[in-house]
Scaffold this motif. Structure first.
Motif, PDB file in Angstrom:
ATOM      1  N   SER A  17      -2.305 -10.130  -6.755  1.00 41.98           N
ATOM      2  CA  SER A  17      -3.527  -9.447  -6.651  1.00 41.98           C
ATOM      3  C   SER A  17      -4.034  -9.411  -5.211  1.00 41.98           C
ATOM      4  CB  SER A  17      -4.581 -10.065  -7.583  1.00 41.98           C
ATOM      5  OG  SER A  17      -6.151  -9.667  -7.492  1.00 41.98           O
ATOM      6  N   LYS A  18      -4.341  -8.397  -5.101  1.00 41.77           N
ATOM      7  CA  LYS A  18      -4.864  -8.081  -3.390  1.00 41.77           C
ATOM      8  C   LYS A  18      -6.124  -7.043  -3.361  1.00 41.77           C
ATOM      9  CE  LYS A  18      -1.102  -9.213  -1.642  1.00 41.77           C
ATOM     10  NZ  LYS A  18      -0.837 -10.671  -0.968  1.00 41.77           N
ATOM     11  N   ARG A  19      -7.180  -7.561  -4.414  1.00 43.81           N
ATOM     12  CA  ARG A  19      -8.635  -7.098  -4.570  1.00 43.81           C
ATOM     13  C   ARG A  19      -9.317  -7.199  -3.314  1.00 43.81           C
ATOM     14  NH1 ARG A  19      -8.761 -10.293  -9.307  1.00 43.81           N
ATOM     15  NH2 ARG A  19      -8.780 -12.579  -8.366  1.00 43.81           N
ATOM     16  N   PHE A  20      -9.100  -8.326  -2.620  1.00 47.65           N
ATOM     17  CA  PHE A  20     -10.019  -8.446  -1.367  1.00 47.65           C
ATOM     18  C   PHE A  20      -9.729  -7.406  -0.240  1.00 47.65           C
ATOM     19  CE2 PHE A  20     -10.927 -12.657  -3.392  1.00 47.65           C
ATOM     20  CZ  PHE A  20     -12.106 -12.636  -3.813  1.00 47.65           C
ATOM     21  N   LEU A  21      -8.343  -7.392  -0.155  1.00 53.01           N
ATOM     22  CA  LEU A  21      -7.913  -6.479   0.581  1.00 53.01           C
ATOM     23  C   LEU A  21      -8.023  -4.998   0.316  1.00 53.01           C
ATOM     24  CD1 LEU A  21      -4.483  -8.220   1.770  1.00 53.01           C
ATOM     25  CD2 LEU A  21      -6.442  -8.020   3.126  1.00 53.01           C
ATOM     26  N   LYS A  22      -8.040  -4.852  -0.614  1.00 49.05           N
ATOM     27  CA  LYS A  22      -8.352  -3.541  -1.231  1.00 49.05           C
ATOM     28  C   LYS A  22      -9.801  -3.061  -0.971  1.00 49.05           C
ATOM     29  CE  LYS A  22      -5.107  -3.083  -4.803  1.00 49.05           C
ATOM     30  NZ  LYS A  22      -4.802  -2.949  -6.452  1.00 49.05           N
ATOM     31  N   LEU A  23     -10.959  -4.048  -1.332  1.00 48.18           N
ATOM     32  CA  LEU A  23     -12.189  -3.660  -1.203  1.00 48.18           C
ATOM     33  C   LEU A  23     -12.410  -3.654   0.389  1.00 48.18           C
ATOM     34  CD1 LEU A  23     -13.791  -6.527  -3.484  1.00 48.18           C
ATOM     35  CD2 LEU A  23     -14.073  -3.989  -3.535  1.00 48.18           C
ATOM     36  N   SER A  24     -11.858  -4.522   1.247  1.00 49.86           N
ATOM     37  CA  SER A  24     -11.970  -4.430   2.757  1.00 49.86           C
ATOM     38  C   SER A  24     -11.635  -3.109   2.992  1.00 49.86           C
ATOM     39  CB  SER A  24     -10.850  -5.533   3.477  1.00 49.86           C
ATOM     40  OG  SER A  24     -11.730  -6.576   2.895  1.00 49.86           O
ATOM     41  N   GLY A  25     -10.501  -2.576   2.651  1.00 50.58           N
ATOM     42  CA  GLY A  25      -9.822  -1.149   3.129  1.00 50.58           C
ATOM     43  C   GLY A  25     -10.784  -0.171   2.774  1.00 50.58           C
ATOM     44  N   TYR A  26     -11.338  -0.085   1.614  1.00 48.45           N
ATOM     45  CA  TYR A  26     -12.040   0.980   1.212  1.00 48.45           C
ATOM     46  C   TYR A  26     -13.325   1.052   1.745  1.00 48.45           C
ATOM     47  CZ  TYR A  26      -8.494   1.712  -2.570  1.00 48.45           C
ATOM     48  OH  TYR A  26      -7.226   2.146  -3.356  1.00 48.45           O
ATOM     49  N   PHE A  27     -13.755  -0.360   1.718  1.00 45.96           N
ATOM     50  CA  PHE A  27     -15.237  -0.286   2.571  1.00 45.96           C
ATOM     51  C   PHE A  27     -15.191   0.275   4.042  1.00 45.96           C
ATOM     52  CE2 PHE A  27     -17.127  -3.520  -0.308  1.00 45.96           C
ATOM     53  CZ  PHE A  27     -18.435  -2.924  -0.348  1.00 45.96           C
ATOM     54  N   SER A  28     -13.907  -0.073   4.847  1.00 44.46           N
ATOM     55  CA  SER A  28     -13.569   0.401   5.988  1.00 44.46           C
ATOM     56  C   SER A  28     -13.677   1.819   5.927  1.00 44.46           C
ATOM     57  CB  SER A  28     -12.384  -0.202   6.665  1.00 44.46           C
ATOM     58  OG  SER A  28     -12.684  -1.689   6.861  1.00 44.46           O
ATOM     59  N   LEU A  29     -12.826   2.733   5.134  1.00 47.59           N
ATOM     60  CA  LEU A  29     -12.593   3.902   5.118  1.00 47.59           C
ATOM     61  C   LEU A  29     -14.030   4.652   4.621  1.00 47.59           C
ATOM     62  CD1 LEU A  29      -9.423   4.298   2.972  1.00 47.59           C
ATOM     63  CD2 LEU A  29      -9.647   4.710   5.682  1.00 47.59           C
ATOM     64  N   ARG A 153      -6.152 -14.743   3.356  1.00 49.94           N
ATOM     65  CA  ARG A 153      -5.293 -16.112   2.600  1.00 49.94           C
ATOM     66  C   ARG A 153      -4.342 -15.671   1.758  1.00 49.94           C
ATOM     67  NH1 ARG A 153      -8.466 -20.866  -0.330  1.00 49.94           N
ATOM     68  NH2 ARG A 153      -6.053 -22.141  -0.945  1.00 49.94           N
ATOM     69  N   GLU A 154      -4.253 -14.503   0.949  1.00 45.57           N
ATOM     70  CA  GLU A 154      -3.329 -14.242  -0.026  1.00 45.57           C
ATOM     71  C   GLU A 154      -2.038 -13.669   0.764  1.00 45.57           C
ATOM     72  OE1 GLU A 154      -4.784 -11.218  -2.747  1.00 45.57           O
ATOM     73  OE2 GLU A 154      -6.506 -12.600  -3.209  1.00 45.57           O
ATOM     74  N   VAL A 155      -2.270 -13.053   2.143  1.00 45.03           N
ATOM     75  CA  VAL A 155      -1.079 -12.778   2.708  1.00 45.03           C
ATOM     76  C   VAL A 155      -0.550 -13.863   3.430  1.00 45.03           C
ATOM     77  CG1 VAL A 155      -0.761 -11.339   5.022  1.00 45.03           C
ATOM     78  CG2 VAL A 155      -2.000 -10.441   3.171  1.00 45.03           C
ATOM     79  N   ASP A 156      -1.172 -14.892   3.815  1.00 48.29           N
ATOM     80  CA  ASP A 156      -0.680 -15.987   4.363  1.00 48.29           C
ATOM     81  C   ASP A 156       0.146 -16.865   3.561  1.00 48.29           C
ATOM     82  OD1 ASP A 156      -1.645 -15.271   6.949  1.00 48.29           O
ATOM     83  OD2 ASP A 156      -3.501 -16.798   6.892  1.00 48.29           O
ATOM     84  N   LEU A 157      -0.338 -16.659   2.385  1.00 45.36           N
ATOM     85  CA  LEU A 157       0.605 -17.489   1.031  1.00 45.36           C
ATOM     86  C   LEU A 157       1.762 -16.745   0.650  1.00 45.36           C
ATOM     87  CD1 LEU A 157      -2.318 -18.768  -1.175  1.00 45.36           C
ATOM     88  CD2 LEU A 157      -1.100 -19.882   0.345  1.00 45.36           C
ATOM     89  N   ALA A 158       1.692 -15.428   1.224  1.00 39.37           N
ATOM     90  CA  ALA A 158       3.010 -14.801   0.869  1.00 39.37           C
ATOM     91  C   ALA A 158       4.150 -15.064   1.953  1.00 39.37           C
ATOM     92  CB  ALA A 158       2.819 -13.086   0.824  1.00 39.37           C
ATOM     93  N   SER A 159       5.491 -14.605   1.640  1.00 47.17           N
ATOM     94  CA  SER A 159       6.365 -15.063   2.384  1.00 47.17           C
ATOM     95  C   SER A 159       6.249 -14.085   3.930  1.00 47.17           C
ATOM     96  CB  SER A 159       7.875 -14.488   2.147  1.00 47.17           C
ATOM     97  OG  SER A 159       7.959 -13.181   1.634  1.00 47.17           O
ATOM     98  N   PRO A 160       6.649 -14.269   5.030  1.00 45.16           N
ATOM     99  CA  PRO A 160       6.453 -13.538   6.053  1.00 45.16           C
ATOM    100  C   PRO A 160       7.313 -12.243   6.096  1.00 45.16           C
ATOM    101  CG  PRO A 160       7.035 -15.991   6.881  1.00 45.16           C
ATOM    102  CD  PRO A 160       7.159 -15.851   5.226  1.00 45.16           C
ATOM    103  N   GLU A 161       8.398 -12.590   5.317  1.00 41.89           N
ATOM    104  CA  GLU A 161       9.362 -10.985   5.323  1.00 41.89           C
ATOM    105  C   GLU A 161       8.522 -10.003   4.228  1.00 41.89           C
ATOM    106  OE1 GLU A 161      10.579 -14.206   4.185  1.00 41.89           O
ATOM    107  OE2 GLU A 161      11.490 -14.577   6.117  1.00 41.89           O
ATOM    108  N   ALA A 162       7.655 -10.421   3.553  1.00 39.92           N
ATOM    109  CA  ALA A 162       7.114  -9.254   2.608  1.00 39.92           C
ATOM    110  C   ALA A 162       5.880  -8.904   3.578  1.00 39.92           C
ATOM    111  CB  ALA A 162       6.513 -10.208   1.274  1.00 39.92           C
TER     112      ALA A 162
END
Length: 166
Positions: A17-29, A153-162
């Protein structure tokens, strides 16, 4: 049954779930697009939304430079949105230096939002000194900054390659 470390976080915010990043992205746009009407609305609208005096002067004088200023604003917020949406997986291509750029963007929004503290202090001392819309803008910027940090935080928990394509 005992929870494993991170399990409570995973249940509240699933890794996919990347809901916070989606919200951040849509707010920025939205923030970028929000500036376009000022090309047409006039100086009073710009004053209401706390545009700096030099921007109000460009509007008053019908300066062609205003178009460049709005284009740069659109580009910056568009880039912020693209990075957030890339990290969220909405944009399939992973942008370069994703984590680092997201951290810089989160810092920019958070620092802009933290301006609410001196604004509230000024408001307590001089009630008419700070327009309500200025407080709203600072509060929204702080909220978006927090959304970026939560998404990071979600991105940091993902693998660096991803994330960074390393």
């Amino acid at each position: 049954m005992a929870c494993k470390e991170g399990e409570a976080y995973a249940s509240a915010f699933p890794m996919n779930s990347k809901r916070f990043l989606k919200l951040s992205g849509y707010f920025s746009l939205f923030f970028g697009l929000f500036h376009v009407p000022f090309l047409f609305l006039g100086e009073e609208a710009a004053r209401f939304f706390s545009a700096p005096p030099y921007v109000r002067a460009m509007i008053r004088e019908h300066s062609p430079w205003l178009w460049l200023v709005v284009a740069v604003i659109l580009g910056v917020f568009g880039l912020f949105g693209a990075y957030a949406l890339s990290a969220a997986g909405v944009i399939r291509r992973r942008l370069p230096a994703l984590r680092g750029v997201l951290r810089v963007i989160a810092c920019i929004y958070t620092l802009r939002g933290l301006v609410i503290i001196p604004q509230l202090i000024s408001l307590a001392r001089y009630p008419a000194a700070v327009p309500l819309q200025t407080l709203v803008f600072s509060g929204v910027a702080l909220m978006v900054g927090v959304f970026f940090w939560l998404g990071l935080r979600e991105v940091d928990l993902a693998s660096p390659e991803a994330v960074d394509g390393a």
